[in-house]
Design a protein around this motif. Structure first.
Motif, mmCIF file in Angstrom:
data_model
loop_
_atom_site.group_PDB
_atom_site.id
_atom_site.type_symbol
_atom_site.label_atom_id
_atom_site.label_comp_id
_atom_site.label_asym_id
_atom_site.label_seq_id
_atom_site.Cartn_x
_atom_site.Cartn_y
_atom_site.Cartn_z
ATOM 1 N N GLY A 33 0.897 -1.356 0.081
ATOM 2 C CA GLY A 33 0.261 0.156 0.485
ATOM 3 C C GLY A 33 0.880 1.503 0.274
ATOM 4 N N GLY A 34 0.101 2.478 -0.489
ATOM 5 C CA GLY A 34 0.977 3.865 -0.726
ATOM 6 C C GLY A 34 1.462 4.377 0.461
ATOM 7 N N LEU A 35 1.315 3.776 2.013
ATOM 8 C CA LEU A 35 2.259 4.141 2.896
ATOM 9 C C LEU A 35 2.358 3.195 3.840
ATOM 10 N N ALA A 36 3.079 2.569 2.749
ATOM 11 C CA ALA A 36 3.459 0.877 3.678
ATOM 12 C C ALA A 36 5.440 1.483 3.907
ATOM 13 N N ARG A 37 6.014 2.125 3.304
ATOM 14 C CA ARG A 37 7.484 2.761 3.671
ATOM 15 C C ARG A 37 7.371 3.836 4.484
ATOM 16 N N MET A 38 6.747 4.435 5.011
ATOM 17 C CA MET A 38 6.421 5.350 6.238
ATOM 18 C C MET A 38 6.479 4.509 7.329
ATOM 19 N N VAL A 39 5.253 3.953 7.505
ATOM 20 C CA VAL A 39 5.286 2.612 8.437
ATOM 21 C C VAL A 39 6.227 2.014 9.214
ATOM 22 N N ALA A 40 7.044 1.273 7.543
ATOM 23 C CA ALA A 40 7.621 0.491 8.026
ATOM 24 C C ALA A 40 9.219 1.486 8.303
ATOM 25 N N ASP A 41 9.847 2.018 7.962
ATOM 26 C CA ASP A 41 10.686 2.981 8.651
ATOM 27 C C ASP A 41 10.885 3.287 10.080
ATOM 28 N N ASN A 42 9.872 3.296 10.266
ATOM 29 C CA ASN A 42 9.302 3.779 11.526
ATOM 30 C C ASN A 42 9.288 3.005 12.593
ATOM 31 N N THR A 43 9.283 1.766 12.330
ATOM 32 C CA THR A 43 8.920 0.563 13.593
ATOM 33 C C THR A 43 9.451 -0.699 13.202
ATOM 34 N N PRO A 44 10.054 -1.622 14.055
ATOM 35 C CA PRO A 44 10.702 -3.231 13.362
ATOM 36 C C PRO A 44 9.441 -3.906 13.682
ATOM 37 N N VAL A 45 8.330 -3.704 13.799
ATOM 38 C CA VAL A 45 6.915 -4.626 13.855
ATOM 39 C C VAL A 45 7.234 -5.843 12.144
#
Length: 258
Positions: free
Chosen positions: A222-234
């Motif tokens: 999804g469009g915001l996956a990278r933003m979230v992934a870059d800020n959480t280890p889960v």
């Protein structure tokens, strides 16, 4: 070639495949008021701009969560590519096995994403799709669907906050340096973005506990996956083409079964 189309609430995502290789991808804003000519001409223009021939498309396969655009989209594919599209409507069409009973069907986009995640990364796994809505789906070690949840996407939350208040502005969806800020923009970014990431971490933790698989892989698209992934280890993997590749895999399986 195969043309795969993921119809979301915000964008139409097109993927062009030659066998197992993606030759190109492009997006068009989802708009039920578009004509079949607008969609068809836009798609053909992309093909020609990048040296691809629309006449080489042998089949079209679609997963859609926007019923109001489907008649127009199907007509565009028949008129400009000469192909009646294969339409994935639920988990049965996608070939996703269920490990739980339900009176409702799982949406086609989520079903296709789960099929692709299992094929590409194995099971058990948790699949996150960061679109207009954010969805979480879980597969057990047998590759069976065990359930999921839906929450508002981070952009929906931010837009709702600014539209329902008189003084709060629209803000860029970016992670602030800290929770305690001194500006309205910083306050909103901390609450919306960091709060959203925190909720995702909590949902993933609970999903793993319910699956009984703490070491299962978490795949995000999804469009915001990278933003979230870059800020959480889960989140273990970001795969922006998960649904499109799932459509390809489903198509190949259907062809092999014929």
């Amino acid at each position: 070639m195969l043309l795969a189309i993921d119809v979301g609430n915000t964008n139409l995502c097109f993927g062009i495949y030659d066998g197992g290789e993606m030759k190109g991808s492009f997006r068009l804003k989802t708009d039920p008021d578009r004509t079949s000519d607008e969609i068809g001409l836009f798609a053909c223009d992309y093909f020609r701009r990048f040296g691809l021939d629309p006449e080489e498309v042998e089949d079209v396969i679609i997963a859609s969560v926007v019923p109001t655009i489907m008649h127009t989209l199907a007509n565009a594919m028949m008129k400009y590519f000469g192909r009646e599209p294969i339409i994935i409507v639920d988990e049965a069409e996608a070939g996703l096995k269920l490990g739980v009973e339900s009176d409702e069907h799982l949406g086609p986009d989520r079903s296709v994403a789960c099929v692709a995640a299992m094929a590409r990364y194995g099971a058990p796994c948790v699949v996150l799709d960061f679109g207009t809505a954010t969805t979480l789906d879980a597969l057990n070690a047998k590759g069976e669907y065990m359930g999921g949840c839906i929450t508002a996407g981070v952009k929906v939350s931010a837009d709702a906050l600014s539209s329902k208040t008189s003084l709060l502005p629209r803000v860029e969806l970016a992670r602030p340096e800290k929770v305690l800020n001194t500006t309205a923009v910083g306050h909103i970014q901390a609450g919306v973005v960091l709060g959203y990431i925190g909720s995702i971490e909590y949902l993933v933790r609970l999903a793993k506990e319910e699956l009984g698989a703490e070491d299962c892989k978490v795949i995000a698209t999804g469009g915001l996956a990278r933003m979230v992934a870059d800020n959480t280890p889960v989140i273990d993997v970001v795969d922006r083409d998960l649904v499109l590749d799932g459509l390809r895999l489903i198509y190949e399986k259907k062809q092999a079964e014929q």
